[in-house]
Design a protein around this motif. Structure first.
Motif, short mmCIF file in Angstrom:
data_model
loop_
_atom_site.label_atom_id
_atom_site.label_comp_id
_atom_site.label_asym_id
_atom_site.label_seq_id
_atom_site.Cartn_x
_atom_site.Cartn_y
_atom_site.Cartn_z
N SER A 403 -6.34 -0.30 16.46
CA SER A 403 -7.26 0.38 15.11
C SER A 403 -7.41 -0.88 14.18
N PRO A 404 -8.70 -0.64 13.98
CA PRO A 404 -9.55 -1.97 12.88
C PRO A 404 -8.47 -1.64 11.57
N ILE A 405 -8.75 -2.50 10.68
CA ILE A 405 -8.57 -2.41 9.59
C ILE A 405 -9.71 -2.95 8.49
N GLY A 406 -9.64 -2.61 6.99
CA GLY A 406 -10.16 -2.63 6.44
C GLY A 406 -10.50 -1.21 5.41
N ASP A 407 -12.24 -1.52 4.98
CA ASP A 407 -12.71 -0.19 4.67
C ASP A 407 -13.33 1.08 5.70
N MET A 440 -16.61 2.72 6.09
CA MET A 440 -16.88 3.41 4.65
C MET A 440 -17.29 3.03 3.82
N PRO A 441 -17.86 3.85 2.72
CA PRO A 441 -18.18 3.13 1.50
C PRO A 441 -16.86 1.94 0.80
N LYS A 442 -15.27 2.53 1.14
CA LYS A 442 -13.98 2.68 0.83
C LYS A 442 -13.31 2.82 1.77
N PRO A 517 -20.87 1.79 -2.46
CA PRO A 517 -20.29 0.56 -2.41
C PRO A 517 -18.45 0.95 -2.54
N ASN A 518 -17.33 0.44 -2.63
CA ASN A 518 -16.23 0.97 -3.56
C ASN A 518 -16.25 1.92 -3.56
#
Length: 552
Positions: A403-407, A440-442, A517-518
């Motif tokens: 799986s990727p990580i982050g938002d 995703m935006p967050k 965003p965020n």
């Protein structure tokens, strides 16, 4: 010494009035004397009024510094001028040396102010693109004040260390061999194709810009007014611009199509089809989608070209009947080492790692990488590598879910009572297949519980799904962290299984398209007042809680 006088050592930048600082102009106009090299005085003539001007020739820097100190000690305000920055091959150091010889002390001596300017390495770099984005050095090839043997050692050290190099004073009417010797030294450590920029009289009327390479640089006019900027092993040309990446180490995660890199993350070869490969010098030309859904850039087959030198060597080998040893030039090639970040788990429902999987993790992470276990039953890997495809291949062969990580969207499922409650597992697997890892935006977490006890706390995730009595309950907008944390709002009960994946997809799509965003899902839900027809209700704690800033 008189303390009424003052010394301004002024760097006025490349030479045009647009790039001289306001403070430099003020100092010039405030001064009684302007002291400088004739050409430099002419460049700032339009800023002067009735000041006394003392101008001298190219090699008379010491006499200019002495005269400036003399006039300041007599109570005058004196501006000693340098092009670029006065502290970079300028007059600042010489002025201080003269003052020190005379026993000057800051508390009792004449006042001195060094006024910075734009140095040639900066002004010339701005005209070439972005060649000085990594570690760099400036080397003057003038042996007027420094022995050539020492200059040559510095050139070689900079070449070995793979610095971007800016050469000042590369050649004059009498001094011509230094630039030739410098090229020879650099060619021992740099590719002949290394980008080189030649900028003459930057931002002046006779400005001239040439973009060439290391092997051809001497075919162009180079003089005292030329600054030579030589790239490092990662520097490349793009649309007549010289670009040096900010680092050799770059950070990224899986699937660049599904999760674009954040602004603070480093670019990487796999996400830059236009970038030059540091080993072949060629561009990436093909993009393929692997069967596992992970976007990978692959390099097109290289076309082997044979140089006339290689043909001659082969002919000589055949004539002599023996191999001719070719000397190897120690060209510096800094591989761009990527920090590959991703998360791995045994599966959506499976939480048990096998011995083989643990051994595979130890192998791919090695001594330089890191492993971090998370509450989501995933292990986050950060692995320095030049070949991420090898790592993903090994992990997939060990049956890891990558799986990727982050938002991105992350599915967090329970263990379904060690796999005994299997009825809802296919729906969790399908959500992971359809939505897992998309940007995703967050960060967006979907919690999935396989029974009505909801012991895995799905209701505390952005989207909570609970399987109960053969159907699904839905919770939206949990605030998972903080002193005002709260569960998601129950918005639906008894959702038919065949409607679940489509419904969750629609919710995720709306949030992705409309959120700022965020902006976390609970904030978007509160702002939008409804998601897919589900109305927002404020279920935050009603008691007054004092805000707790970070580190409180």
């Amino acid at each position: 010494m008189s303390t009424n006088g003052k010394l301004f050592v002024v760097g006025f930048g490349p030479g045009n009035f647009e790039h001289i600082t306001k403070r430099a102009v003020e100092a010039l106009q405030e001064s009684d004397f302007i002291i400088g090299y004739k050409t430099y005085v002419e460049l700032i003539q339009g800023l002067l009024t009735d000041q006394t001007i003392i101008s001298t020739g190219m090699t008379e820097e010491v006499s200019r510094a002495q005269e400036a100190v003399k006039q300041a000690e007599l109570g005058k305000k004196v501006a000693v001028i340098s092009s670029g920055d006065a502290g970079v091959y300028g007059m600042a150091g010489l002025v201080y040396e003269v003052l020190i010889e005379k026993g000057w002390k800051e508390e009792t001596g004449v006042a001195i102010e060094i006024i910075p300017g734009i140095s040639a390495i900066n002004s010339c770099a701005s005209l070439l693109g972005a060649p000085v984005m990594h570690d760099s050095c400036t080397i003057s090839l003038s042996d007027h004040l420094t022995p050539w043997d020492l200059i040559a050692k510095r050139v070689e050290a900079a070449a070995m260390a793979d610095f971007v190099i800016a050469l000042y004073n590369p050649r004059s009417g009498r001094r011509t061999r230094q630039i030739v010797e410098t090229q020879k030294i650099l060619l021992r450590y740099r590719s002949p194709e290394t980008p080189v920029g030649l900028v003459k009289s930057a931002y002046r009327d006779r400005q001239d810009i040439v973009i060439t390479n290391l092997k051809d640089m001497l075919n162009h006019d180079i003089g005292m007014l030329t600054t030579v900027i030589i790239g490092n092993s990662s520097t490349f040309l793009y649309d007549d611009k010289i670009i040096t990446p900010r680092g050799y180490q770059r950070k990224y995660t899986l699937n660049s199509e599904k999760q674009p890199l954040k602004p603070h993350q480093r670019l990487q070869k796999e996400a830059e089809p236009w970038a030059l490969d540091q080993e072949t010098g060629s561009m990436q030309e093909a993009y393929t989608e692997s069967t596992g859904g992970v976007g990978l850039l692959t390099k097109a087959p290289e076309k082997k070209s044979t140089s006339s030198f290689e043909v001659a060597m082969e002919a000589l080998t055949r004539v002599k009947g023996q191999t001719v040893q070719q000397s190897i030039t120690p060209i510096v090639q800094q591989k761009i080492e990527s920090v590959f970040e991703l998360a791995v788990s045994p599966g959506v429902a499976n939480k048990q790692f096998t011995p083989k999987q643990m051994m595979t993790l130890a192998e791919v992470v090695g001594e330089k990488g890191t492993m971090e276990y998370t509450p989501n039953h995933k292990i986050v890997l950060k692995i320095p590598t030049t070949d991420p495809e090898v790592i993903t291949g090994k992990l997939q062969s060990a049956n890891f879910l990558l799986s990727p990580i982050g938002d991105v969207l992350t599915l967090k499922a329970c263990d379904f009572c060690d796999g005994e409650k299997v009825e809802s597992i296919p729906y969790a697997d399908e959500i992971q297949r359809v939505l897992g890892g998309i940007d995703m935006p967050k960060e967006l977490n979907i919690g999935f519980n396989g029974c009505g006890m909801a012991c895995y706390s799905a209701v505390m995730d952005d989207i909570g799904i609970v399987f109960r009595k053969g159907k699904f309950d839905l919770f939206l907008g949990a605030k998972p962290v903080g002193r005002t944390a709260h569960p998601g709002q129950p918005v639906a009960e008894g959702i038919e299984p065949d409607q679940l994946v489509e419904l969750i997809t629609n919710i995720v799509t709306e949030y992705k398209q409309n959120a700022h965003p965020n902006e976390r899902l609970f904030k978007y839900f509160k702002r939008a007042k409804k998601i897919q027809g589900y109305l927002y209700q404020d279920i935050a704690p009603k008691i007054k809680i004092e805000p707790a800033p970070c580190e409180d």
